[in-house]
Design a protein around this motif. Structure first.
Motif, short mmCIF file in Angstrom:
data_model
loop_
_atom_site.label_atom_id
_atom_site.label_comp_id
_atom_site.label_asym_id
_atom_site.label_seq_id
_atom_site.Cartn_x
_atom_site.Cartn_y
_atom_site.Cartn_z
N GLN A 1 0.84 -1.21 0.00
CA GLN A 1 0.00 0.00 0.00
C GLN A 1 0.87 1.25 0.00
N MET A 2 1.98 1.19 0.75
CA MET A 2 2.90 2.33 0.82
C MET A 2 3.58 2.56 -0.53
N GLU A 3 4.07 1.47 -1.14
CA GLU A 3 4.75 1.60 -2.41
C GLU A 3 3.79 1.97 -3.54
N GLN A 4 2.51 1.60 -3.37
CA GLN A 4 1.52 1.96 -4.40
C GLN A 4 1.37 3.48 -4.50
N LEU A 5 1.55 4.19 -3.35
CA LEU A 5 1.46 5.65 -3.37
C LEU A 5 2.52 6.25 -4.28
N PHE B 1 1.08 1.14 -9.06
CA PHE B 1 0.76 -0.21 -9.56
C PHE B 1 -0.44 -0.78 -8.78
N ARG B 2 -0.94 -1.95 -9.22
CA ARG B 2 -2.02 -2.66 -8.55
C ARG B 2 -1.43 -3.86 -7.79
N TYR B 3 -2.12 -4.29 -6.75
CA TYR B 3 -1.63 -5.46 -6.01
C TYR B 3 -2.81 -6.18 -5.35
N GLY C 1 1.22 -2.18 -13.80
CA GLY C 1 1.94 -3.18 -13.00
C GLY C 1 1.01 -3.90 -12.05
N LEU C 2 1.35 -5.18 -11.75
CA LEU C 2 0.51 -5.99 -10.86
C LEU C 2 1.42 -6.89 -10.03
#
Length: 597
Positions: free
Chosen positions: A470-474, A478-480, A519-520
């Motif tokens: 969640q932190m790196e998504q900021l 990308f999606r995860y 990205g996923l």
């Protein structure tokens, strides 16, 4: 077992009178005496030929003593009607009363030259059926003089082969005929011949099942007894001698044909008795003989008959002296022929008793043995103690190495996060940097709280993974997904702390960082029986050979691979396996934890 005289032509066919015309009581006494002292003679024949006769099963009663004796009445095959005359002639005198055993009044005619034609009778519920042994494969004729024109419709008969195949089903009497000098028609039940087999012919009255009679014809020629089991009783127990791991070493070789031991030997008084269990032979009587050779003196003794259940026991008083013995079992006959083809032999040796030492003689050896035993126990315990200490040292060393790797992974994770914050600030994206820093602070507290724990729950591990993504998504957009199978109790499954984190960081930094929104990253936990399978998958460009990233920063992966190897040393009963696979559209990391559930 019922006793039958097989040939009394000189006793029953002629009138039972002495020279003075009085009833020959002494003849009947002879019959009773012979039947009592020699049942085998009565059952197996005395060597006389069958003759040109029909044999009928009758009962003779001595009116003075009221003793009944079952006997066979031979009647000439040219005057079978004389059987009825016998009933009349003895029916009203003051000494004997003669009557048929059954109203059916079966008559048997065999080859006139046949000898040794009787065997043991067979019980059929409340009836006994007689057995005739036909050793020359000749015919057997069976008639029923008690069946005539008036009652023939009330009777049925059938024929059974080897007690298993019904050759003739229950049928009416084949025909009435008047042969062999008969004055009235009688029931003819057939002429039979079945070499090597047994036939039972049974007749019943359909209106009264109590009127039932039968006879068995036996054309077999092999009467060698068959042993199913030999049991030895010893002080404190017993065992089947055929099992070498149980038989105290008394026998090591066995006859392939009979299954009996070929070299049975045991010390005097070590065996209480030997019990043989033979294959049950309803129509045969077998005798057991013991041949002894003690100190060069040979002797043969008859022991007894095998009982009608097929059991025979030889007690230790029969082999109480050291020497060579041999048990011989054969079909009972008046004059044993000792035909090896029909005999069952089992030799055995009784050995001299084992010399027993006194306590005073044994004491020095016992003391020496005790000292050696104590020394061996002490050395064994010392060796075991040192081995445990060495194993504990190795385990402590591995644990220190694991803690060292954890201490390197945590800063590595934090340095990567701080590098990301610096990049955001350099781009003047202060809002994003603040939000990232807030997430990073919460995640850092979680990591520091678990820094002293070697194991954490799968639930906490997945929560750390989710917070990090969640932190790196900021930052990268990308999606995860983070998923655990529904059949996993994540709160109660412990795994090594921060096991997934290096692989997730690698998937973000070198897999999807440049793909932005396309990205996923997928993190999954599943079970396969008692095995936990963890996967981290990204849709990036894949890894270079040797797991080396383009920038050469493969430090996290190398530490994780080393950590897996050390975990397998500590948890050898629960092996872990790491598999890194480059896909056409990304990379998949699979960690398999066997027996962790």
């Amino acid at each position: 077992m019922r006793v039958k005289l097989k040939s009394i032509q000189d006793l029953i066919v002629p009138p039972l009178r002495d020279r003075a015309g009085q009833p020959a009581a002494w003849w009947l006494m002879c019959i009773v005496f012979l039947a009592a002292v020699s049942p085998a003679w009565a059952q197996t024949g005395n060597g006389n030929k069958f003759g040109n006769s029909f044999f009928f099963d009758i009962v003779v009663t001595n009116k003075r003593t009221m003793v009944k004796e079952p006997v066979y009445l031979p009647v000439s095959d040219t005057a079978v009607y004389r059987v009825f005359d016998r009933f009349k002639s003895h029916g009203n005198d003051g000494f004997l009363h003669t009557e048929p055993k059954s109203p059916v009044l079966l008559g048997v005619k065999l080859n006139p030259s046949l000898v040794k034609y009787f065997s043991a009778s067979v019980q059929s519920i409340s009836k006994e059926y007689q057995v005739f042994v036909i050793s020359d494969s000749s015919d057997a004729v069976l008639v029923a003089l008690g069946i005539n024109r008036e009652n023939a419709g009330d009777f049925r008969y059938h024929v059974v082969e080897n007690d298993s195949i019904e050759r003739i089903r229950w049928s009416p009497i084949p025909r009435l005929e008047k042969n062999y000098g008969a004055k009235q028609p009688y029931g003819f039940l057939g002429k039979y011949n079945a070499p090597g087999k047994r036939l039972m012919v049974e007749v019943i009255n359909t209106k009264n099942y109590g009127i039932r009679e039968g006879v068995i014809f036996d054309w077999r020629i092999n009467f060698k007894p068959i042993v199913n089991q030999l049991t030895l009783a010893v002080p404190g127990g017993y065992f089947n001698v055929a099992y070498r791991d149980l038989n105290h070493g008394y026998a090591t070789r066995f006859d392939k044909a009979t299954g009996l031991p070929a070299n049975l030997a045991f010390p005097v008084d070590s065996v209480l008795n030997m019990t043989f269990q033979f294959k049950k032979q309803e129509t045969l009587v077998h005798s057991v003989y013991l041949v002894k050779n003690i100190a060069g003196k040979k002797d043969t003794a008859w022991l007894d008959f095998v009982d009608h259940y097929g059991y025979f026991q030889v007690n230790k008083d029969r082999f109480s002296e050291a020497g060579h013995y041999e048990l011989v079992i054969q079909r009972q006959e008046k004059f044993p022929e000792w035909d090896n083809a029909q005999l069952l032999r089992m030799p055995f040796d009784v050995l001299e008793p084992v010399t027993r030492l006194t306590w005073h003689e044994l004491a020095p050896y016992a003391a020496a043995l005790l000292i050696v035993l104590i020394a061996a126990i002490a050395i064994s315990r010392l060796y075991a103690k040192r081995k445990i200490e060495h194993a504990e040292q190795e385990r402590n060393t591995v644990q220190l190495k694991l803690r060292s790797i954890r201490s390197q992974l945590n800063p590595h994770f934090m340095f990567n996060a701080l590098s990301s914050i610096q990049n955001l600030m350099n781009k003047n994206e202060l809002l994003e940097a603040n939000r990232y820093l807030s997430k990073f602070a919460a995640l850092t507290r979680t990591v520091l709280n678990t820094s002293e724990q070697e194991m954490i729950s799968l639930e906490d591990e997945l929560r750390i993974a989710n917070d990090y993504l969640q932190m790196e998504q900021l930052r990268f957009g990308f999606r995860y997904t983070v998923n655990a199978a529904a059949d996993l109790d994540t709160a109660n499954i412990d795994i090594p702390a921060m096991l997934l984190q290096p692989f997730i960081e690698n998937a973000v930094k070198h897999g999807v960082a440049t793909l932005k929104k396309s990205g996923l990253v997928q993190v999954n936990a599943a079970r396969e029986g008692r095995t936990l399978v963890l996967t981290v998958t990204d849709n990036g460009a894949g890894l270079n050979p040797g797991h080396q990233e383009p920038s050469g920063t493969g430090f996290g992966l190398k530490l994780s691979e080393q950590r897996i190897r050390l975990l397998n040393q500590v948890h050898s009963h629960r092996p872990a396996e790491l598999n890194i696979r480059s896909l056409p559209s990304g990379t998949r990391i699979t960690i398999t934890l066997t027996n962790w559930i």
